[in-house]
Each structure stands twice: as C-alpha cells, then as structure tokens.
Design an enzyme around this catalytic site. Structure first.
Site, mmCIF file in Angstrom:
data_model
loop_
_atom_site.group_PDB
_atom_site.id
_atom_site.type_symbol
_atom_site.label_atom_id
_atom_site.label_comp_id
_atom_site.label_asym_id
_atom_site.label_seq_id
_atom_site.Cartn_x
_atom_site.Cartn_y
_atom_site.Cartn_z
ATOM 1 N N HIS A 75 -0.884 -14.050 7.076
ATOM 2 C CA HIS A 75 -1.168 -12.890 7.316
ATOM 3 C C HIS A 75 -1.399 -11.653 6.160
ATOM 4 O O HIS A 75 -2.280 -10.902 5.982
ATOM 5 C CB HIS A 75 -0.619 -12.091 8.538
ATOM 6 C CG HIS A 75 0.627 -11.234 8.212
ATOM 7 N ND1 HIS A 75 1.759 -12.037 8.628
ATOM 8 C CD2 HIS A 75 0.732 -10.214 7.724
ATOM 9 C CE1 HIS A 75 2.744 -11.065 8.148
ATOM 10 N NE2 HIS A 75 2.168 -9.937 7.817
ATOM 11 N N GLU A 83 -4.290 -10.247 1.317
ATOM 12 C CA GLU A 83 -3.957 -8.762 0.980
ATOM 13 C C GLU A 83 -3.292 -8.745 -0.360
ATOM 14 O O GLU A 83 -3.543 -7.981 -1.250
ATOM 15 C CB GLU A 83 -3.481 -8.052 2.049
ATOM 16 C CG GLU A 83 -3.051 -6.452 1.741
ATOM 17 C CD GLU A 83 -4.668 -5.659 1.537
ATOM 18 O OE1 GLU A 83 -4.584 -4.732 0.714
ATOM 19 O OE2 GLU A 83 -5.521 -6.254 2.129
ATOM 20 N N ASP A 84 -2.238 -9.592 -0.139
ATOM 21 C CA ASP A 84 -1.024 -9.361 -1.354
ATOM 22 C C ASP A 84 -1.077 -10.559 -2.559
ATOM 23 O O ASP A 84 -0.282 -10.581 -3.625
ATOM 24 C CB ASP A 84 0.181 -9.221 -0.762
ATOM 25 C CG ASP A 84 0.420 -8.186 0.261
ATOM 26 O OD1 ASP A 84 -0.240 -7.042 -0.054
ATOM 27 O OD2 ASP A 84 1.032 -7.966 1.064
#
Length: 694
Positions: free
Chosen positions: A72, A76-77
């Site tokens: 998840h 994003e990272d």
C-alpha cells in the site's frame, strides 16, 4: 515483525487455497522497494506494511487484501507505479492499492488544499470495494501504535486529531469497534495527556482496591442465568478510558459521578436466549429506565446487533450489560471485515450505503472547510430511528428535523418540502424528531430549499444540498442582473451585437455559456471595458480609461509623503465623509469615518486628522438592501445603479426569509452625496423594502 513464512502460514490457516507464490512476491517486492528507508522509530520502513498485513490476517481477509496491505505504500513512497503493481500482481490488487494511495496523498496536503475531487474518488473506490477502507484503517492503527516515536508534538497532535475526527468514526461506521477503541485511546493520550493520565491512574486505583469485584459481579450474573437454564459466557471489563472522558465532558460530571464504569458482556447460543437472559436480569436486579436499547430488532447502520441495559447492582452500583449471540459478537467486534471474511462472494452493499451519501455530500460541498464539516456530521454515531408512513426505516443523528428526514429519503423530496406531519400532526419543520416518530413530508411542486433551514438541520446531506440550492439560486439572480447590464454595455459598442458576436466573445473570454458571462458581469468579476473589447476587438481604444469625474486616484490630505494607506473595510469611507486615520508602527494608515465603531478598539493607536483632497473614483460604499423576494426586483435595483452611474463591485445575499431577501452590495461611487442619491432612489422604489449604508 512477521517473517515472510509466518505471514504466509497465517493466511494458509484460514484460506488453504490462497496463492502462496503471490503473497511471497508481494512480501519480497515491498522489502526491495522500500530498501533502506526507515521509520521514526528507527525500524526498517517495510516493517510497517508487513505489520499492516498481519492485522489483515487477524481479520481473516483474502489474499488480495493481504497483498494490498504489503504494497500500500510502494506507489506513494518508492519508484513503483500502479502499472508495475498491475503487471506483477493483477488488476484487482492494483485497484485496491490505488484506492489506498489516493487517501494517503490527500493526508499529505494542507487541510485547506485537500481536493474534494480526490476525496470523492477515494469514497467511490471505498464504496465499490470496502477492502480499501479496511486496509487504510489497519494502516492508521499501526501508525497510531508507533505515533510516540515522532518527535514533533504538533505533528503527533495533528495526526491524533485526524484519527479522532475521521478514522475512529469510520471504524465505528463499519462496525470495527476494536479498531475504534484502540484508535480513540491512542489519540486521547496525545490530545488530552493530563486527562488520559488522570483517568488511567484512577482506573488503576479501582483495580487495586476492588477486591475482585468485577469477577464477583460476572459470576453473580452467570449464576442467575444458569438457575434459569441458560448456559452463557459472561465477561466483565472497565469502560474504555476515552469513553469515560467523553461522558465526563458531555455530562459535566466528575470521575466519581460516572456511575457505570464497569460493563459486562453476556454471550448466548441463539437470539431467543438473548431476550430470555434480558428478562432474567430485569427480574433479578432493578433496571434503569431509559437505559435499555434493542439493537437486535433494530440494528445500527453498521450492522451492530446487541441488547444493552443498565442494572442497579448491590450497594447502589450501576453496571452496564450487553447481551448478544456468538455470531453477533464476532460481527460486532470486526464489522464488515468479519462479514467479508466469511461471505466474500456477497459484498455487504446495504451496510455501506452511507458512503453513497458521503459522495453526494462531496459533490455538493463548496470548499474544504464546508466539506470537512459535512463529512464529520455524516459519520458521527448517535442516532435515532424514524419511519415513513409506509414503514420504511431511516436512521438519523440525534436532533434531526423533518427537513433532515426528507433529504435522507431523497434529495428531490427534501428540495420540495413545504411542511411535515409527525405522528399524524402538522408540526413546524424545525421540530426535533424523537425515536420511533412516523414522519410524512408535505411537498410543493414549486418549492425550493430555504436558507433559513440551515439554522436547524443537522445532517451533512441536508446542509450540503441546501447550500448548493441556495448558491444556484443566488447565481441565477446575479446572472439576471448581469444580463440587464450586458444590454447597457452592448449599446455602447459601435456594432449591432448578435448571437455570433456573443459566441466569439465567449471564446475570447474563455467562457462556455452566456450565463457564465452574465454572472461575471453581475458579480463584477469582469469590467465593462473587457466585455466591450471581447464583443468588438479594438472598440475601446478611443474610449477614456475612466469617467471624467474619476480620472485621478483617491487623494487624502494629512498623510506624510510616501506613507501608504488603506480604506477601512469596517466603515467603507467615501469622499465627503469626515475621516481620521489610525496607525501602528511599521504599518499602513487605516482610514475610517469619524463615527466608525472600530475606532473604539484602537485607542492606543496614533490618530491622524485627515481630509479628502479631491473627488475621485475608487471609493467603495457598502449598502444593505432588503427586497421583496419576487421576479424582477434585483433587475430593478441594478437599473437604479445604472441610472445613477454606480458600478457594482460585489453582491452577496445574506438572508433569505420569504417574502423578503437581504443583500450586501459594494458600489464604486463618486462621493458621499453620490451614495446618498442612490440610497434615496432605492428607498423610493416599490420593490425595495429598505436600504441603508453599512
């Protein structure tokens, strides 16, 4: 942290057919992608998604959900993309990861910049597949467990407040009470550290001094039920520390006055035994009137089912008892997650219908602050039950009115509401509904939402719909004004203006509809000169920049050369007013009328005696005008402005109380005499109830 084989074994225990290879790939993928990244605790960053995946195995969720939990944060990272996820793990996992990522992006934006469109997409994804929310709740719970490692107190409080306001209520709304309670406790510790310490210390003292009282009461309840032939499980616990704090704050009582600190849970074999157990308890001990709730026959929105009652035990001690079956208990503690685990092919759409309402609220919200207000209202939990005349049941917040009820049934019904019958009697629309009321909505064909409803509706759906309708009405009225003014502007250009010229003007102004142009004119978002130039390019070259009386800027005597000034927005001084200036060191001079109320709060400032040096444009006079609420009155008002050569700079409706409507209008005027002439003309009109300068 769970090792790779331990995580896979957990999944295989409850799902022997799970794709072991995919789970292994997801574990390795997240470890590789996050690489040397670390968390505030100093642990490797990949420990976080692994722990979230572990939380999902506790809920016995399917392999796609476990893989999503592992992945998840990768989009994003890290350098991973949704396309990479889809290529390696399939479209289902990619869609789930994308849904979780959307909310993560919103969290990182400043609150006033959080895009409603992104939130709408997240809510839509959540309503289509609730697993998006389950993973996000697991993500937030683990982050809260490690929140104390973050050094910045301000950041810890911000995250805790967001958890308390959004994620804990969301966990409650999907029935995940274990998650809700732990989130509330961890957030409570950050937001109210003194209150948290006080209550936990008092609970510790109670535990040390109760002499096994909780176990004794649980045994007494079990024995009473056994004598009646009921085989049950009974457990006792202290109330949640945040629950105690909330009750103390809500009722304004001390810790000693919170009488039902202990709660007991009775687990039965079937539903009939729940009601038998209730009868036994009510005949053995005195029950407290008003404290009984039957959530079995009428479940909560999230599917929660249980009987709740409060008893007066020995020595005047109040205790709360919850009675439910084993199946109810499993579903109650983990809500939709438990439902999903056991019925993966039967998605519980009925229990997430409230998400659809949230999406509608997002669509209707005007700005970020309004959106946050409405979504908070929509997910808070205290509810009542009301019925339509045909017996359909609707759950509403405590304090809801017939208007809230109408919008809950259908947005169109709410918009057409003109009256209501409660239990067969005509009642005012502002009447708060009580549990069990039968509500019949009286509707009118030409009715429309009223601004005054906002003073008593409580649901986010109703407030959003009312505000949207009022804004649309105001826009239409402003556009009507703009259309009248457009006719005046069009008469000033050296050509006959037809549909073709207007169409080309819209293209030059980058507008889509004529109404957009009329609204921009009526709201003073575009100047007459810009409109003329768009209609006939080059036609304004020979025109003077401003009317003859406004060629120079406002000029004020009494100011030191080079000193800047600004006109007070509290009193809107115009040439002809007696004026003074106030000044703080290093700031501009503020110019006020001599009778401005704001001067009373600025006694410590330096006062400067000022006067107008010449008559000029740029002064803004503000008026409050009350009109009859009927077609054509706004057009007549703007015609008066045009006849008196006053330019409208801003217009806003401040009250709509049929048969009247009140507006605040900013006019660019020549001087105070000019403003007074306009006021006299307004007061002489039969369409205008009153006009005054602010």
């Amino acid at each position: 942290m769970l090792r790779q084989y331990e995580l896979v074994e957990r999944v295989k225990e409850y799902d022997p057919d799970a794709d072991e290879a995919m789970l292994n790939r997801a574990y390795v993928y997240t470890v590789q992608k996050h690489g040397t990244q670390t968390r505030a605790s100093g642990d490797p960053y990949f420990s976080h998604p692994v722990e979230v995946a572990g939380l999902m195995t506790d809920l016995r969720l399917d392999q796609e959900t476990i893989a999503t939990a592992l992945l998840h944060d990768t989009v994003e990272d890290t350098l991973a993309t949704i396309e990479d996820i889809e290529l390696n793990f399939g479209s289902k996992v990619a869609r789930l990861v994308d849904g979780v990522t959307k909310l993560s992006k919103i969290e990182q934006m400043p609150e006033n910049e959080r895009a409603a469109e992104n939130l709408r997409k997240f809510l839509l994804a959540m309503s289509e597949d609730i697993r998006v929310l389950l993973v996000k709740l697991g993500d937030r719970l683990h982050n809260m467990r490690t929140l104390h490692f973050i050094k910045s107190p301000e950041k810890r409080r911000r995250i805790a407040r967001e958890t308390m306001d959004i994620y804990a209520p969301l966990a409650e709304r999907v029935g995940m009470y274990e998650y809700m309670r732990e989130m509330q406790l961890l957030a409570f510790e950050q937001l109210e550290p003194e209150g948290y310490a006080t209550i936990t210390n008092r609970l510790e003292q109670l535990r040390e001094g109760d002499g096994g009282q909780v176990d004794a009461i649980a045994l007494a309840i079990k024995q009473a039920l056994a004598e009646a032939g009921l085989q049950v499980e009974v457990s006792g616990r202290e109330k949640h520390p945040f629950s105690i704090w909330h009750k103390m704050s809500e009722r304004h009582v001390s810790f000693e006055q919170v009488s039902d600190i202990m709660a007991f849970r009775v687990i039965t074999d079937d539903e009939a035994d729940c009601y038998r157990a209730l009868g036994v308890l009510h005949t053995t001990w005195q029950f407290l009137p008003g404290k009984f709730k039957d959530y079995i026959s009428t479940p909560k929105t999230n599917g929660y089912r249980s009987l709740h009652t409060s008893l007066m035990y020995e020595n005047s001690m109040r205790v709360e008892v919850q009675i439910r079956t084993r199946e109810m208990h499993r579903l109650n503690e983990f809500g939709l997650a438990a439902h999903w685990a056991y019925k993966q092919g039967d998605r519980p759409d009925g229990q997430v219908g409230w998400l659809r309402d949230l999406i509608e609220i997002v669509d209707a919200s005007h700005d970020a602050e309004e959106l946050l207000e409405h979504t908070r209202l929509a997910i808070y939990q205290d509810r009542i039950f009301a019925f339509t005349p045909k017996g359909a049941l609707f759950q509403l917040p405590i304090g809801a009115t017939p208007v809230d009820f109408a919008f809950a049934v259908h947005t169109d019904l709410g918009a057409q509401t003109v009256g209501a019958k409660i239990n067969g009697r005509h009642m005012p629309l502002r009447t708060p509904l009580a549990n069990g009321d039968v509500v019949e909505i009286v509707k009118g064909k030409d009715a429309e939402p009223q601004l005054s409803w906002l003073s008593y509706v409580v649901t986010g759906k109703a407030r959003a719909a009312i505000r949207r309708a009022v804004r649309q009405k105001e826009r239409a009225e402003v556009a009507e004004i703009g259309q009248k003014l457009f006719g005046v502007i069009a008469d000033r250009v050296p050509a006959k203006i037809g549909k073709k010229a207007i169409r080309h003007a819209l293209e030059r102004l980058e507008m889509e509809e004529e109404d957009d142009l009329y609204y921009a004119i009526g709201a003073a978002k575009i100047t007459d000169r810009e409109v003329m130039e768009a209609l006939v390019p080059g036609c304004t070259e020979e025109l003077p920049e401003q009317p003859e009386w406004s060629k120079s800027e406002l000029s004020i005597r009494g100011l030191t050369a080079g000193v800047g000034y600004e006109l007070g927005t509290c009193c809107h001084p115009v040439p002809g007013d007696r004026i003074v200036g106030t000044r703080r060191p290093g700031e501009k001079v503020e110019v006020h009328t001599i009778d401005c109320h704001a001067l009373a709060s600025g006694i410590d400032n330096d006062w400067i005696d000022l006067s107008w040096s010449k008559r000029a444009a740029g002064a803004i006079g503000r008026l409050r005008v009350t009109l009859y609420d009927r077609p054509g009155t706004l057009a007549e008002t703007t015609a008066i402005f045009a006849q008196n050569h006053a330019n409208v700079r801003a217009l806003a409706q401040i009250q709509n109380d049929p048969p009247f409507g009140s507006y605040e209008m900013d006019l660019e005027v020549q001087d105070v005499a000019h403003l007074n002439r306009i006021l006299s003309a307004l007061r002489a009109s039969d369409s205008i109830v009153g006009a005054e300068r602010i």
